[in-house]
Design an enzyme around this catalytic site. Sequence first.
Site: not given
Length: 193
Positions: A52, A69-71, A106
Amino acid sequence: MDKIILASSSPRRRELLNRYKLNPVIVESNIEEKIISGEEPEQIAMSLAFEKAYEVSTRFNESEIVIGADTIVAFQKNILGKPKDEKEAYEIIKLLSGREHYVITGISIIKVNTNIKLVDYERTKVKFRNLSEDKIKKYISTKEYLDKAGAYGIQGYGEILVERIEGCYSNVVGLPLGKLDHLLNKFFNINIL
């Protein structure tokens, strides 16, 4: 201070950063979120966060700082994504009822026109209360599960589902502020507060 770009369409991430007066420019990434089976949840979250941030960083050229960010929600080595409908949301909440799971975010920070590219993650353990069928159905009826990994939002009605958390609260919301502040301070001399 360099312009901060948030490579996310998440209203929760934007809200968290705006609270600290960072006022990032919001630019949604155009990546296809692919999960490769066999990878650890932390690897997946960091990889997606980097993809991203990197994709968005290619649209800028003046030393901007891009945060991606990635959750993801992990339960017994399974990744629980965003439910596609009420039925799937119900099944996810029922599965988590009375049990522990991990919320992993992340995080990637890229400074445009430099070789500075950081990737890290935060992991928080969450334990749900034992939930009755009625409680789960009432929660699902709020529609809060929409667009949320693990089918709940701890910052909203979903707070009532949670018995306890171990670790970073803002991570469960979608952006680990303590980790982000540490990385921005250490590598870019930026303090969130």
